[in-house]
Motif scaffolding. Structure first.
Motif, mmCIF file in Angstrom:
data_model
loop_
_atom_site.group_PDB
_atom_site.id
_atom_site.type_symbol
_atom_site.label_atom_id
_atom_site.label_comp_id
_atom_site.label_asym_id
_atom_site.label_seq_id
_atom_site.Cartn_x
_atom_site.Cartn_y
_atom_site.Cartn_z
ATOM 1 N N ALA A 113 0.842 -1.185 0.000
ATOM 2 C CA ALA A 113 0.000 0.000 0.000
ATOM 3 C C ALA A 113 0.880 1.238 0.000
ATOM 4 O O ALA A 113 2.011 1.234 0.476
ATOM 5 C CB ALA A 113 -0.893 -0.014 1.241
ATOM 6 N N THR B 68 -9.919 7.067 3.537
ATOM 7 C CA THR B 68 -10.119 6.275 2.327
ATOM 8 C C THR B 68 -9.407 4.933 2.461
ATOM 9 O O THR B 68 -8.486 4.787 3.265
ATOM 10 C CB THR B 68 -9.575 7.021 1.092
ATOM 11 N N PRO B 69 -9.824 3.936 1.691
ATOM 12 C CA PRO B 69 -9.289 2.578 1.856
ATOM 13 C C PRO B 69 -7.783 2.500 1.625
ATOM 14 O O PRO B 69 -7.233 3.182 0.752
ATOM 15 C CB PRO B 69 -10.033 1.763 0.804
ATOM 16 N N VAL B 70 -7.127 1.675 2.404
ATOM 17 C CA VAL B 70 -5.717 1.362 2.212
ATOM 18 C C VAL B 70 -5.511 -0.076 2.675
ATOM 19 O O VAL B 70 -5.853 -0.430 3.800
ATOM 20 C CB VAL B 70 -4.798 2.345 2.961
ATOM 21 N N ASN C 128 -8.640 -3.898 5.057
ATOM 22 C CA ASN C 128 -8.816 -2.484 4.744
ATOM 23 C C ASN C 128 -8.540 -1.703 6.022
ATOM 24 O O ASN C 128 -9.333 -1.718 6.965
ATOM 25 C CB ASN C 128 -10.235 -2.225 4.238
ATOM 26 N N ALA D 57 -13.917 0.167 0.764
ATOM 27 C CA ALA D 57 -13.294 -0.144 -0.526
ATOM 28 C C ALA D 57 -14.335 -0.767 -1.445
ATOM 29 O O ALA D 57 -15.078 -1.661 -1.041
ATOM 30 C CB ALA D 57 -12.121 -1.093 -0.339
ATOM 31 N N SER E 109 -8.742 2.651 -4.229
ATOM 32 C CA SER E 109 -7.559 2.525 -3.375
ATOM 33 C C SER E 109 -6.384 2.038 -4.199
ATOM 34 O O SER E 109 -6.555 1.550 -5.325
ATOM 35 C CB SER E 109 -7.817 1.550 -2.220
#
Length: 366
Positions: free
Chosen positions: A28, A44-46, A98, A114, A143
Motif C-alpha cells: 500500500a 479512504t481505503p488502504v 482495509n 473499498a 484505493s
C-alpha cells in the motif's frame, strides 16, 4: 467456548500469521506503524498498511502464505521448502485488511469502504518445476493495489493441480463461502459483509481471507534420447537379388539417415534398396539408423532385429534367416491416487490477549 467464539479466535490467529516481514510484492502507498490507541485515521481505503503489529502479526504486507494442507494455522510461511511426494496437498492463503478508520464507514456509504475489491491469484498449475511461486494482487476502484507472493520448494521436479472446490473466502460476518475453481489464475470479487459484493469495510472485523489447495500430481519422467534400428524386411529373388527395407524407432530423438551393408562389400544409404550378388554364397546383411539426440549428438544405432542372413546355392531356392525382433517389454502401470479428503482449512485456536484495539472495538459493525 461456543462455536462463534472459536471462529472469532480462529480468525484472530489467522491474522497473527499474516506475516513477519515485508512481502515480496508491492505494498500500500501508506505504511503505518501499529498503535493500540487507535491509529487508523485514513478516510479512504488502504490495504494491508500496518507493520509492527504486536502478538506476532508483524507486517501485513506479507499477506500471501503457504502451508501443508493438514498443518495448523501456525504452519503458514512465506517460503516453504520441503520434500514433496505425489498426492501431497498444500494450502495457499491471501489475507486482506482495509486499514482505513471505521469512523468513515457510514454504514457502507462512507469514504472508508473499498469498492469493487478484486483479488487476482496466480498459481503455477500443470507446470513442471521444483519451485513454485503463488502470487496475489488486490485491487479496488478507490484505493491503491497491493501484491505479494509465497513459494513452495519441492526439492525435485513435480507438477501441481488445483484441488476442485477448494477455493474459499472467509470473513467474520459471512463465515466460509466456496468460490469457483476458475478464481485461481483468474479474478475473484470479494466482500466483507455481502458475498461477492466487492465492498470491504474498514475494520479489523472485516478482514477477508481467501484460500485454495493445490495437489502434487506427478513427478515427470525424464526420458533419455534413444534410437534403434527396429526391423529390416528382406526379400530374395532367384537371380540372387535382394530387397531390404529398414524401420527405425526413436524416443526423444530424430532419424537422420539409414545404411545397409550387404555383406559383400556393397553398401546403400537408402531406407529401401535393392542389390544383386555376383555369386552364390551366404551373406550377412546389417542395417543401421542414424539419429540425432536431444542434446545434439549424432550416432549410428543398430539391433539384432536389423541383422539377417541370405544364402544362395545352385539349383536351390534362396534361403533367408529372418531378423529376430527383441521381445516387447510389458508396460508397468503407475499406481492411481484418488483426490483424498479435504481437511478443514481453519483450525479453532485460542490465543492469549486481544488483537483488536479499543478504537476499533467501539465501532464494530458501525
Amino acid at each position: 467456548m461456543n462455536k462463534f467464539t472459536q471462529i472469532i479466535k480462529s480468525f484472530a490467529i489467522t491474522a497473527v500469521m499474516a506475516g513477519v516481514f515485508v512481502g515480496l510484492g508491492g505494498h500500500a502507498s501508506a505504511r503505518t506503524l501499529y498503535s493500540g490507541n487507535g491509529n487508523a485515521t485514513s478516510k479512504t481505503p488502504v490495504f494491508n498498511e500496518f507493520y509492527g503489529v504486536p502478538n506476532g502479526v508483524g507486517d501485513e504486507a506479507d499477506f500471501v502464505r503457504v502451508k501443508p494442507q493438514a498443518g495448523g494455522n501456525d504452519a503458514y510461511v512465506n517460503n516453504l521448502n520441503t520434500t514433496c511426494n505425489t498426492g501431497d496437498e498444500y494450502t495457499v492463503r491471501t489475507y486482506i485488511h482495509n486499514g482505513a478508520s471505521p469512523d468513515y464507514n457510514d454504514n457502507g456509504a462512507g469514504s472508508a469502504v473499498a469498492h469493487n475489491v478484486v483479488v487476482a491469484m496466480t498459481a503455477p498449475l500443470d507446470q513442471t518445476n521444483s519451485n513454485f511461486t503463488f502470487s496475489s494482487k488486490v485491487t479496488s476502484s478507490n484505493s491503491a493495489s497491493v501484491s505479494d507472493s509465497a513459494s513452495l520448494g519441492c526439492g525435485s521436479d513435480f507438477k501441481l493441480s488445483l484441488v476442485p472446490q477448494s477455493v474459499q473466502t472467509y470473513s467474520k460476518t459471512l463465515g466460509f463461502n466456496t468460490e469457483l475453481d476458475s478464481s485461481v489464475n483468474g479474478t475473484l470479487k470479494i466482500g466483507s459483509r455481502a458475498h461477492g459484493s466487492g465492498d470491504q469495510w474498514a475494520c479489523w472485523d472485516d478482514r477477508i481471507i481467501v484460500v485454495y489447495t493445490v495437489k502434487v500430481i506427478k513427478k515427470p519422467v525424464v526420458v533419455d534420447s534413444l534410437g534403434e534400428c527396429k526391423l529390416i524386411d528382406v526379400k530374395v529373388f532367384d537371380n540372387r537379388k535382394v530387397r531390404v527395407s529398414i524401420t527405425g524407432k526413436t524416443t526423444n530423438a530424430t532419424i537422420l539417415g539409414y545404411t545397409t551393408d550387404f555383406g559383400d562389400g556393397t553398401k546403400s544409404d537408402n531406407q529401401t534398396s535393392e542389390h544383386t550378388y555376383a555369386k552364390d554364397g551366404t551373406y550377412k546383411i546389417v542395417s543401421k539408423v542414424q539419429i540425432k539426440l536431444a542434446n545434439g549428438d549424432v550416432k549410428w544405432v543398430d539391433s539384432v532385429a536389423c541383422t539377417s542372413e541370405v544364402t544362395f546355392k545352385p539349383g536351390q531356392p534362396p534361403v533367408v534367416v529372418p531378423p529376430v525382433a527383441p521381445p516387447t517389454p510389458t508396460p508397468t502401470s503407475l499406481p492411481s491416487t484418488g483426490p483424498g479428503d479435504i481437511i478443514s482449512i481453519f483450525a479453532a485456536t485460542s490465543i492469549a490477549g486481544a488483537m483488536i484495539h479499543k478504537f476499533v472495538l467501539s465501532r464494530r459493525y458501525k
